[in-house]
Design an enzyme around this catalytic site. Structure first.
Site, mmCIF file in Angstrom:
data_model
loop_
_atom_site.group_PDB
_atom_site.id
_atom_site.type_symbol
_atom_site.label_atom_id
_atom_site.label_comp_id
_atom_site.label_asym_id
_atom_site.label_seq_id
_atom_site.Cartn_x
_atom_site.Cartn_y
_atom_site.Cartn_z
ATOM 1 N N CYS A 2 18.133 -6.501 -62.701
ATOM 2 C CA CYS A 2 17.918 -7.722 -63.471
ATOM 3 C C CYS A 2 18.676 -8.835 -62.759
ATOM 4 C CB CYS A 2 18.483 -7.584 -64.883
ATOM 5 S SG CYS A 2 17.825 -6.177 -65.782
ATOM 6 N N ARG A 27 14.223 -10.108 -59.007
ATOM 7 C CA ARG A 27 15.031 -8.953 -59.425
ATOM 8 C C ARG A 27 14.484 -8.276 -60.684
ATOM 9 N NH1 ARG A 27 19.931 -8.895 -57.037
ATOM 10 N NH2 ARG A 27 20.738 -7.554 -58.657
ATOM 11 N N TRP A 75 14.394 -6.519 -65.867
ATOM 12 C CA TRP A 75 13.536 -5.408 -65.428
ATOM 13 C C TRP A 75 13.940 -4.253 -66.316
ATOM 14 C CZ3 TRP A 75 13.935 -0.469 -63.325
ATOM 15 C CH2 TRP A 75 12.801 0.019 -62.673
ATOM 16 N N ASN A 101 23.300 -6.845 -65.968
ATOM 17 C CA ASN A 101 22.496 -6.225 -64.915
ATOM 18 C C ASN A 101 23.142 -4.878 -64.617
ATOM 19 O OD1 ASN A 101 20.983 -5.678 -62.550
ATOM 20 N ND2 ASN A 101 22.551 -6.684 -61.293
ATOM 21 N N GLY A 102 22.338 -3.804 -64.612
ATOM 22 C CA GLY A 102 22.896 -2.483 -64.318
ATOM 23 C C GLY A 102 22.580 -1.523 -65.437
ATOM 24 N N GLU A 481 5.138 3.529 -43.784
ATOM 25 C CA GLU A 481 5.447 2.175 -44.240
ATOM 26 C C GLU A 481 4.161 1.393 -44.533
ATOM 27 O OE1 GLU A 481 7.855 0.764 -45.389
ATOM 28 O OE2 GLU A 481 7.590 -1.389 -45.124
ATOM 29 N N LYS A 485 3.243 -0.340 -48.051
ATOM 30 C CA LYS A 485 2.993 -1.785 -48.138
ATOM 31 C C LYS A 485 1.701 -2.038 -48.887
ATOM 32 C CE LYS A 485 5.892 -3.372 -47.651
ATOM 33 N NZ LYS A 485 7.175 -2.811 -47.382
ATOM 34 N N GLU A 488 1.919 -0.869 -52.817
ATOM 35 C CA GLU A 488 2.828 -1.560 -53.747
ATOM 36 C C GLU A 488 2.364 -2.969 -54.083
ATOM 37 O OE1 GLU A 488 6.863 -2.148 -52.382
ATOM 38 O OE2 GLU A 488 6.211 -2.462 -50.344
ATOM 39 N N HIS A 504 -5.010 20.578 -42.844
ATOM 40 C CA HIS A 504 -4.350 21.616 -43.658
ATOM 41 C C HIS A 504 -4.500 21.306 -45.146
ATOM 42 C CE1 HIS A 504 -2.848 23.527 -40.078
ATOM 43 N NE2 HIS A 504 -2.538 22.324 -39.627
ATOM 44 N N LYS A 606 13.247 -6.002 -56.908
ATOM 45 C CA LYS A 606 13.706 -6.017 -55.521
ATOM 46 C C LYS A 606 14.865 -5.066 -55.280
ATOM 47 C CE LYS A 606 13.782 -7.852 -51.361
ATOM 48 N NZ LYS A 606 12.766 -7.261 -50.490
#
Ligand code: F6R
Length: 611
Positions: A2, A27, A75, A101-102, A481, A485, A488, A504, A606
Site C-alpha cells: 500500500c 503500490r 492493495w 502499509n504492511g 520473462e 510480461k 501480467e 514431454h 509494485k
C-alpha cells in the site's frame, strides 16, 4: 503493497496528500482515503476504487482547510476492497487515526484481546487493531503510547498516525516496510516512496526500523523505542522530478521501456574504468571467490528471471555452480547454504517480503550476501553485507522493464569481474566482453526500433486466449520473462517452456492457430530450436520468431515461420538484454490493443511486502 503519506505544514494538507497518493498509486489502487483535523476531531474520507473516486467524492480536497493529515492507497490483504476496509482506520473513541502499509502478523491474537476488553471492530483489516491498540495503551503521552503499541506488534508495518488532541502533529513509525520523511520550509511530509515527496522537496530523511518520527509544520524529530532522540543526516535526492512523470508517453510502461538505453548506461558506465570493472568497493579476491563452492541467486518474479539468466552466465564464466531460486521457496526449503556459499539477492524495490526473508535466512546460515537493488536505503539494501545499486531511476509501471534490464547488466558485470579474478577468462576475451557490455545501451536503442513492427503484429494477436513462449538455454530464460510480461499486463494466459521440453506433454495443447513465440538468439542451439518450431508448425501453431539479424541460418528458415522480428546481435551471453526488448514491447502493445489498465494491472502491486 500500500502507499501511505502524511503532511503537516503551512498550507492545506488535502491537496498535498492527494498529489502524494497519486504518485504512490502503483503500490496499490483498490481503495483510498485521507484523514485531516477538523474542529478538535479527526475527519476521515475514504472510498473503494481508484484514487480518482476519492478525489471526486471530496472535490479534490477543496474546502478541507486543515494543514495536517494522513492518506492511504490500498492493495487489499486483510478484507476485500470496500469503503469500510479502506484506510484510515480510527480507534473506538475516535482519538487516533491510522494508515498502514504492511501486515500485522499477530493481529488475530491482538484482536481477540481487544474484543475481550470491549472493543468492537467495524472492518476486516489488521490495521484497525493498531488504532484500537493505541487507545488501549493511551497514557496521555503520544510517543510513549506509540512505543508501547509497536512493541506489541509482529510483522511489517509503516504507520502514519494522527491524535485528535494534537492537531498539527503527524506521527509515523516503520518496521520492514518503506517510509521516508521529506523536509521543506512549507512543511514536512512522510511517504512510502520518494516520488510522493518530490513535488514538496528533495530533502529526505531515511528512517530505520523501529524509529518513531514526530512531524510538526516546523520540526521533524526522530526517536528510538526508548524515546531517546536520534540525529539523522538530510539526503538530497538528485534525480529529476520528470523521472517520476509520464513525460508525454501514454503509459509509464512504454516510457520505461524506452528509457532502457539510458538506464543501462547509468548502471554500466560508472563501473567500467581503465579497462576493468569496479563494483563500488565490493571486491572479492581470488582466494575469497575460490572459497565459494556454490552461488545461489534468490529473487521473485522478473528478478528471479534475471537469476535464471545469471545461472547460465555466471556458471559459464566462472565454472562455479549457480542455483537460481524463487525466494518464497528458498526461505522454507532448509536451504543448503553456509560460509562457502555466496547468495546474490535481486530486488528492484528492495522491499519484497520473501526476498528480504531469504536474505536474512542466508545470513543466519553464514553465507556471504550480495544484493542487487534499485531503491537506495531500502530494507534489502540495509540488511545486506554488500550492495550494488542498479541506477534505473524510479520505476512506476507495475510491470518491470528497465529495472529488469539493469539487473541483467549487473549480473554480467559481476560474472565477468569474478571470472577475471578467478582467472577463468583470458584477457583478450575479457576485453571483448567488456566492450560488448559497454555497447549494450546502443544495441538496446536499435532493438527499440522494432516498436512499430510489433505494434502492428500486436493488433493481430490481441484477442488470443493463450500464448506459448519457447527457447533453449538463455532464450528459455528470456522466454520466462516474455511470458510473464504478456500475461501480467494483457491478461492473456501464457506459458514459457524450454523448447526441448515441449514434446514431454505440452505439445498436446498446440492446435490450429495457437500462438507460439520462438526465441532463437542462442546461435549454437538455432538448429535445435528450429526443429521444435517445425514440430509446433506442423500441428497448426502460428509462430513468431525472435532472432539475431544477419544470421544465414535464420534467413534460410524464415519460410518456416509466420512472422520474424530480428534484433542486433551482441556477445551470446548478453543477448537476453537485446531480445527481451521486443518481448516487452509485445506485452505492452497487446495490452494496449486490449485496452487494459497497463500501468496498474488488476490484482497487482509494485512492491510485494507480504508473503
Ligand atoms: C513483474 C514484476 C514482478 C517483480 C517481483 C519482485 O513485472 O515486476 O514480478 O519482479 O515482484 O519485485 P522486486 O524486484 O521489487 O523484489
Amino acid at each position: 503493497m500500500c502507499g501511505i503519506v502524511g503532511f503537516t505544514g503551512l498550507k492545506p494538507a488535502a491537496p498535498v496528500l492527494l498529489q502524494g497518493l497519486e504518485r504512490l498509486e502503483y503500490r496499490g489502487y483498490d481503495s483510498a482515503g485521507i484523514a485531516v483535523f477538523k474542529n478538535h476531531k479527526i475527519s476521515v474520507k475514504k472510498s473503494e476504487g481508484r484514487l480518482k473516486t476519492l478525489c471526486d467524492l471530496i472535490d479534490n480536497g477543496n474546502g478541507m482547510d486543515s494543514t495536517a493529515g494522513i492518506g492511504h492507497t490500498r492493495w487489499a490483504t486483510h478484507g476485500k476492497p470496500s469503503d469500510v476496509n479502506a484506510h484510515p482506520h480510527k480507534s473506538q473513541n475516535g482519538k487516533f487515526a491510522v494508515v498502514h502499509n504492511g501486515i500485522i502478523e499477530n493481529y488475530a491474537a491482538l484482536k481477540n484481546m481487544l474484543i475481550e476488553h470491549g472493543y468492537t471492530f467495524v472492518s476486516e483489516t489488521d490495521t484497525e487493531v493498531v488504532a484500537h491498540l493505541l487507545q488501549f495503551n493511551d497514557d496521555g503521552d503520544m510517543l510513549s503510547t506509540i512505543s508501547k503499541t509497536i512493541r506489541q506488534l509482529e510483522g511489517s508495518y509503516a504507520l502514519g498516525i494522527l491524535n485528535a488532541e494534537l492537531p498539527g502533529d503527524v506521527y509515523a513509525v516503520r518496521c520492514a516496510s518503506p517510509l521516508l520523511v521529506g523536509v521543506a520550509d512549507e512543511g514536512n511530509m512522510i511517504a512510502s516512496d520518494i516520488p510522493a515527496i518530490l513535488p514538496l522537496t528533495r530533502k529526505i530523511l531515511y528512517l530505520n526500523d523501529n524509529e518513531i518520527v514526530r512531524l510538526t509544520a516546523k520540526k521533524v524529530e526522530i526517536f528510538d523505542l526508548d524515546l531517546n532522540p536520534l540525529f539523522r543526516e538530510i539526503t538530497t535526492i538528485t534525480w529529476d522530478i520528470s523521472a517520476a512523470e509520464k513525460g508525454g508517453y501514454e503509459h509509464f510502461m512504454i516510457k520505461e521501456i524506452m528509457e532502457q538505453p539510458k538506464a543501462l548506461s547509468d548502471t554500466i558506465a560508472p563501473r567500467i574504468k581503465d579497462g576493468d570493472i569496479q563494483l563500488d568497493g565490493v571486491s572479492f579476491d581470488k582466494e575469497t571467490l575460490q572459497k565459494f563452492k556454490r552461488i545461489h541467486i534468490v529473487a521473485c518474479g522478473s528478478a528471479y528471471h534475471v537469476g535464471v539468466v545469471g545461472k547460465y552466465v555466471i556458471e559459464e564464466l566462472t565454472r562455479i555452480p549457480v542455483i537460481a531460486e524463487i525466494a518464497s521457496e528458498f526461505r522454507y526449503n532448509n536451504p543448503i547454504v553456509d560460509e562457502q556459499t555466496l547468495v546474490i539477492i535481486i530486488s528492484q524495490s528492495g522491499e519484497t517480503a520473501d526476498t528480504l526473508a531469504a536474505l536474512k535466512e542466508a545470513r543466519k546460515r553464514g553465507a556471504t550476501t550480495l544484493s542487487i537493488v534499485n531503491v537506495v536505503g531500502s530494507s534489502i539494501a540495509n540488511a545486506s553485507e554488500h550492495v550494488l545499486y542498479t541506477w534505473a531511476g524510479p520505476e512506476i509501471s507495475v510491470a518491470t522493464t528497465k529495472a529488469y534490464s539493469t539487473q541483467l547488466a549487473m549480473i554480467y558485470l559481476i560474472g565477468l569481474k569474478f571470472a577475471k579474478e578467478l582467472g577463468t577468462i583470458d584477457s583478450a576475451a575479457f576485453s571483448e566482453m567488456l566492450d560488448a557490455i559497454k555497447a549494450l545501451p546502443e544495441k538496446a536503442q536499435t532493438a527499440l526500433q522494432t516498436a512499430p513492427e510489433i505494434e502492428t503484429l500486436a493488433q493481430r494477436y490481441a484477442y488470443l486466449e493463450h500464448a506459448y513462449f519457447i527457447g533453449r538455454n538463455l532464450d528459455y530464460a528470456v522466454a520466462l520473462e516474455a511470458s510473464l510480461k504478456l500475461k501480467e499486463v494483457s491478461y492473456i494466459h501464457s506459458e514459457a517452456y524450454a523448447a526441448g521440453e515441449l514434446k514431454h506433454g505440452t505439445i498436446s495443447l498446440i492446435e490450429d492457430g495457437t500462438f507460439v513465440v520462438a526465441l532463437s538468439c542462442c546461435k549454437q542451439l538455432q538448429m535445435k530450436t528450429m526443429s521444435n518450431i517445425v514440430e509446433v508448425k506442423s500441428r497448426g501453431a502460428e509462430v513468431l520468431l525472435i532472432a539475431c539479424e544477419n544470421e544465414p541460418f535464420i534467413e534460410n528458415h524464415l519460410k518456416d515461420v509466420d512472422h520474424a522480428i530480428t534484433v542486433p546481435s551482441t556477445h551470446p551471453l548478453f543477448m537476453p538484454s537485446i531480445e527481451v526488448i521486443p518481448m516487452q514491447l509485445l506485452g505492452y502493445y497487446i495490452a494496449k490493443a486490449r485496452n487494459c489498465d497497463i500501468d496498474k494491472p488488476k490484482n497487482l502491486a509494485k512492491s510485494v511486502t507480504v508473503e
